[in-house]
Design a protein around this motif. Structure first.
Motif, PDB file in Angstrom:
ATOM      1  N   ASP A  43      20.871 -39.063 -40.118  1.00  0.00           N
ATOM      2  CA  ASP A  43      21.332 -37.951 -40.930  1.00  0.00           C
ATOM      3  C   ASP A  43      20.188 -36.959 -41.165  1.00  0.00           C
ATOM      4  O   ASP A  43      20.072 -36.367 -42.240  1.00  0.00           O
ATOM      5  CB  ASP A  43      21.824 -38.479 -42.289  1.00  0.00           C
ATOM      6  CG  ASP A  43      23.173 -37.898 -42.641  1.00  0.00           C
ATOM      7  OD1 ASP A  43      23.621 -36.995 -41.901  1.00  0.00           O
ATOM      8  OD2 ASP A  43      23.758 -38.324 -43.649  1.00  0.00           O
ATOM      9  N   ALA A  44      19.319 -36.834 -40.184  1.00  0.00           N
ATOM     10  CA  ALA A  44      18.138 -35.980 -40.338  1.00  0.00           C
ATOM     11  C   ALA A  44      18.562 -34.519 -40.463  1.00  0.00           C
ATOM     12  O   ALA A  44      19.566 -34.094 -39.904  1.00  0.00           O
ATOM     13  CB  ALA A  44      17.221 -36.143 -39.133  1.00  0.00           C
ATOM     14  N   GLU A  45      17.793 -33.754 -41.227  1.00  0.00           N
ATOM     15  CA  GLU A  45      18.061 -32.324 -41.368  1.00  0.00           C
ATOM     16  C   GLU A  45      17.139 -31.538 -40.461  1.00  0.00           C
ATOM     17  O   GLU A  45      15.960 -31.849 -40.356  1.00  0.00           O
ATOM     18  CB  GLU A  45      17.801 -31.880 -42.808  1.00  0.00           C
ATOM     19  CG  GLU A  45      18.935 -32.196 -43.747  1.00  0.00           C
ATOM     20  CD  GLU A  45      18.759 -31.452 -45.063  1.00  0.00           C
ATOM     21  OE1 GLU A  45      18.607 -30.223 -45.054  1.00  0.00           O
ATOM     22  OE2 GLU A  45      18.760 -32.152 -46.091  1.00  0.00           O
ATOM     23  N   TYR A  46      17.673 -30.526 -39.852  1.00  0.00           N
ATOM     24  CA  TYR A  46      16.873 -29.622 -39.022  1.00  0.00           C
ATOM     25  C   TYR A  46      17.217 -28.184 -39.369  1.00  0.00           C
ATOM     26  O   TYR A  46      18.262 -27.908 -39.945  1.00  0.00           O
ATOM     27  CB  TYR A  46      17.157 -29.866 -37.528  1.00  0.00           C
ATOM     28  CG  TYR A  46      16.450 -31.066 -36.959  1.00  0.00           C
ATOM     29  CD1 TYR A  46      15.146 -30.971 -36.492  1.00  0.00           C
ATOM     30  CD2 TYR A  46      17.083 -32.304 -36.897  1.00  0.00           C
ATOM     31  CE1 TYR A  46      14.484 -32.076 -35.983  1.00  0.00           C
ATOM     32  CE2 TYR A  46      16.432 -33.421 -36.397  1.00  0.00           C
ATOM     33  CZ  TYR A  46      15.126 -33.291 -35.936  1.00  0.00           C
ATOM     34  OH  TYR A  46      14.478 -34.394 -35.431  1.00  0.00           O
ATOM     35  N   SER A  47      16.341 -27.277 -38.953  1.00  0.00           N
ATOM     36  CA  SER A  47      16.636 -25.853 -39.027  1.00  0.00           C
ATOM     37  C   SER A  47      16.963 -25.389 -37.610  1.00  0.00           C
ATOM     38  O   SER A  47      16.701 -26.098 -36.647  1.00  0.00           O
ATOM     39  CB  SER A  47      15.423 -25.058 -39.514  1.00  0.00           C
ATOM     40  OG  SER A  47      14.573 -25.839 -40.295  1.00  0.00           O
ATOM     41  N   VAL A  48      17.509 -24.194 -37.510  1.00  0.00           N
ATOM     42  CA  VAL A  48      17.784 -23.635 -36.180  1.00  0.00           C
ATOM     43  C   VAL A  48      17.776 -22.120 -36.293  1.00  0.00           C
ATOM     44  O   VAL A  48      18.171 -21.568 -37.322  1.00  0.00           O
ATOM     45  CB  VAL A  48      19.145 -24.150 -35.632  1.00  0.00           C
ATOM     46  CG1 VAL A  48      20.299 -23.812 -36.566  1.00  0.00           C
ATOM     47  CG2 VAL A  48      19.424 -23.610 -34.230  1.00  0.00           C
ATOM     48  N   SER A  49      17.313 -21.451 -35.247  1.00  0.00           N
ATOM     49  CA  SER A  49      17.322 -19.981 -35.246  1.00  0.00           C
ATOM     50  C   SER A  49      17.732 -19.443 -33.890  1.00  0.00           C
ATOM     51  O   SER A  49      17.480 -20.078 -32.854  1.00  0.00           O
ATOM     52  CB  SER A  49      15.920 -19.426 -35.568  1.00  0.00           C
ATOM     53  OG  SER A  49      15.567 -19.713 -36.892  1.00  0.00           O
ATOM     54  N   LEU A  50      18.334 -18.259 -33.926  1.00  0.00           N
ATOM     55  CA  LEU A  50      18.582 -17.488 -32.708  1.00  0.00           C
ATOM     56  C   LEU A  50      17.223 -16.932 -32.284  1.00  0.00           C
ATOM     57  O   LEU A  50      16.558 -16.253 -33.076  1.00  0.00           O
ATOM     58  CB  LEU A  50      19.554 -16.346 -33.030  1.00  0.00           C
ATOM     59  CG  LEU A  50      19.767 -15.276 -31.965  1.00  0.00           C
ATOM     60  CD1 LEU A  50      20.334 -15.867 -30.670  1.00  0.00           C
ATOM     61  CD2 LEU A  50      20.701 -14.177 -32.500  1.00  0.00           C
TER      62      LEU A  50
END
Ligand SMILES: *Cc1c(COP(=O)(O)O)cnc(C)c1O
Length: 463
Positions: free
Chosen positions: A365-372
Motif C-alpha cells: 500500500d505504498a504511496e507515490y507521487s506522479v507528474s506529467l
C-alpha cells in the motif's frame, strides 16, 4: 470517512483521498525537490530534465517504461552518508534495494561497504570489484554453497542468524582452515515503521536470535567457544521507512545491555555494533526524512551515552542504509496509454508498466507521487489513479494522484523515488520484459541494466 454514510452512491467527495492527495497541489507542474532526484528540473520547453537530459529524448532512445537513475545524486548521497559517519564508523549499502555492477563500482569509489543477502548478490559484488573484506553476508537461510563461497572469498563478516548457522559457518571455516569474522543478528523486540514504533514487538518473525529469553546470549556463548569464528559484534535491524529515531534508541540500549552482559559473563568487550538500515525517504511531499548528518549524530549520541552508562568502551558503529541511498535517485518513466474517466469517481490512467516494475503499491500500500513530465499543462487537476497493464485489479502504481485534465495518450508520466525495491523486486508477470536502468550524469546517459528481450524469456523457456 465511511463510504456507506452516503447512501446516494459514490460522488466525487466520497472518493477524495485522505492525506497527501486530499486536495490538489497549488501547481501540478512543479517538480518538488523533496521527492525528485537533485538534478531534475523543467527546461524551457516545459519538459523535465535529469542530468541535463530531456526525458522525451530518454524515452525516445531507451523506450518506456524505464528507470532513470541520477548518478550524481547517488554519489552525493553516498558521500553525505560517508561524511556524516566519519572514519570511526562504517556505512554498508544494503544491496538488496538495488544492485548492479555500476552501483558496486560507485560504492567502492565513494568508500562505502556493501551488504549482500544471497550468493548471487555476492557474485555481482565481487565481479564488480568490491573487496571481499568490505562485504557482509546476511540471510536467514544461507545455503551451504553460499557459506562456502563467502568464507572462501574472505567476506569481512557473516551475520549469523540461527543456532544451526553458527555450526554451519564454523564447520565450513574449519574445513577451509580459516577464522571467519562474524556478527550475531539479534531481535531486540522493537518494530519500527515510518512514524510509529513498537518497543515490545512480538519476536514472532523469522530473523535473528531474540534478546528476550536469552537466545542471543546463548548464541554468543556458543560462538565464543568456536576457534574458527571470530565474534566481532552484535547486529540489529528494526524495520523500514523509519523517520523517528526513538526505535533506534531502544534498540541501541538493548544491544548495549547485551554487550555489557557479555563483558560480565565472558570478560570480552565486543568491538562492533551494527544498527541496521531502514531509514525513510520522501515518496510524497508529506514525508519528512532525516538527513544523514542528523541520523549519524543521533545514533552516535545514543550509543555513546548507553556505553558510558554501562562502562563499556564505545564500539565501532555501522549502519546499513539501502532505500535512503538509492531510493530518491531514480524515477520510473512511463508512457500514458488508455485513459478511462469513471463518472463521479476518478480517472484511470493506464501506463505501459505496472506491478511488474513496481510491486510496492500492491504489496505494501505504498504511496507515490506522479507528474506529467513531457510538457507542462494549465488544465484543471483531475483526480486520477495510475494503473498498470497487468491482468489484476490491484495493479496500481499510484493510488491517488492529481494529473492535468488534458492528459492524453502518448504523454510521459514519471513516478519519483523508485530507486529502491522496484527494479530489485521486478517480475515477468504477464511475460513483461523488465525495464532497463539508465544512469544519467552530466548530459550523458548509459544503460547499466539493459531491458529484457523476448529472446531472454524464450531462452529460459526450454520447451
Ligand atoms: C533490508 C535491510 C537493510 C536495508 O533496509 P532499507 O530500508 O533499504 O534501508 C539493512 N539491513 C538489513 C539487515 C536488512 O535486512
Amino acid at each position: 470517512m465511511s463510504r456507506s454514510a452516503h447512501p446516494a452512491g459514490p460522488r466525487h467527495a466520497d472518493v477524495l483521498p485522505e492525506g497527501h492527495y486530499a486536495a490538489p497541489p497549488a501547481d501540478l507542474n512543479t517538480l518538488d525537490t523533496r521527492v525528485w532526484s537533485r538534478t531534475v528540473t523543467r527546461n524551457a520547453d516545459g519538459a523535465a530534465e535529469v542530468g541535463g537530459l530531456d526525458v522525451r529524448a530518454l524515452a525516445e532512445e531507451f523506450g518506456t517504461p524505464a528507470y532513470i537513475l541520477d548518478e550524481a545524486d547517488f554519489r552525493a548521497r553516498c558521500r553525505a552518508w560517508r561524511a556524516a559517519f566519519g572514519h570511526g564508523a562504517d556505512v554498508f549499502y544494503a544491496g538488496k534495494a538495488f544492485l548492479s555492477r555500476a552501483v558496486v563500482k560507485w560504492l567502492h569509489e565513494e568508500g562505502l561497504n556493501l551488504d549482500v543477502c544471497s550468493g548471487t548478490e555476492l557474485a555481482v559484488a565481487l565481479d564488480a570489484g568490491m573487496p571481499a573484506e568490505r562485504i557482509a553476508l546476511h540471510g536467514n537461510n544461507k545455503s551451504t554453497a553460499e557459506i562456502e563461497r563467502a568464507v572462501e572469498t574472505g567476506v569481512g563478516r557473516i551475520v549469523l542468524d540461527s543456532f544451526q548457522e553458527i555450526a554451519r559457518v564454523a564447520a565450513e571455516a574449519d574445513r577451509q582452515g580459516k577464522r571467519q569474522r562474524v556478527q550475531i543478528r539479534v531481535t531486540v523486540g522493537v518494530e519500527a515503521h515510518t512514524h510509529e514504533f513498537i518497543a515490545t514487538a512480538h519476536e514472532d518473525q523469522k530473523f535473528g536470535l531474540a534478546l528476550a529469553g536469552g537466545q542471543a546470549a546463548e548464541a554468543v556463548r556458543r560462538v565464543l567457544k568456536l576457534e574458527s569464528l571470530e565474534l566481532v559484534g552484535i547486529h540489529s535491524h528494526i524495520g523500514s521507512q523509519i523517520f523517528d529515531m526513538a526505535g533506534f534508541e531502544v534498540a541501541a540500549r538493548r544491544v548495549v545491555s547485551l554487550l555489557a552482559e557479555v563483558r560480565d559473563e565472558h570478560g570480552v568487550e565486543l568491538p562492533e555494533i551494527d544498527l541496521g538500515g531502514g531509514l525513510g525517504i520522501a515518496y510524497t511531499t508529506d514525508d519528512d526524512p532525516r538527513e544523514p548528518q542528523e541520523i549519524a549524530k543521533a545514533l552516535g549520541e545514543i550509543v555513546t551515552r548507553e556505553c558510558e552508562a554501562a562502562r563499556l568502551a564505545v564500539p565501532r558503529l555501522s549502519v546499513e542504509p539501502g532505500r535512503a541511498i538509492v531510493g530518491p535517485t531514480a524515477f520510473t518513466l512511463y508512457e500514458v496509454g488508455t485513459i478511462k474517466p469513471l463518472d463521479g469517481l476518478r480517472t484511470y490512467v493506464s501506463v505501459d508498466g505496472g506491478m511488474s516494475d513496481n510491486i510496492r503499491t500492491a504489496l505494501y500500500d505504498a504511496e507515490y507521487s506522479v507528474s506529467l513530465v513531457s510538457r507542462t499543462s494549465d488544465a484543471e487537476p483531475m483526480l486520477s489513479r495510475v494503473v498498470g497493464k497487468h491482468c489484476e485489479s490491484g495493479d496500481i502504481v499510484v493510488k491517488d494522484a492529481f494529473l492535468p485534465a488534458d492528459l492524453a495518450p502518448g504523454d510521459l508520466l514519471a513516478v519519483p523515488a523508485t530507486g529502491a525495491y522496484c527494479r530489485a523486486m521486478a517480475s515477468n508477470y504477464n511475460h513483461a520484459l523488465r525495464p532497463p536502468v539508465v544512469a544519467v550524469t552530466d548530459g550523458r546517459a548509459r544503460v547499466i541494466v539493459r531491458r529484457e528481450t523476448e529472446e531472454d524469456l524464450l531462452r529460459l523457456d526450454v520447451g
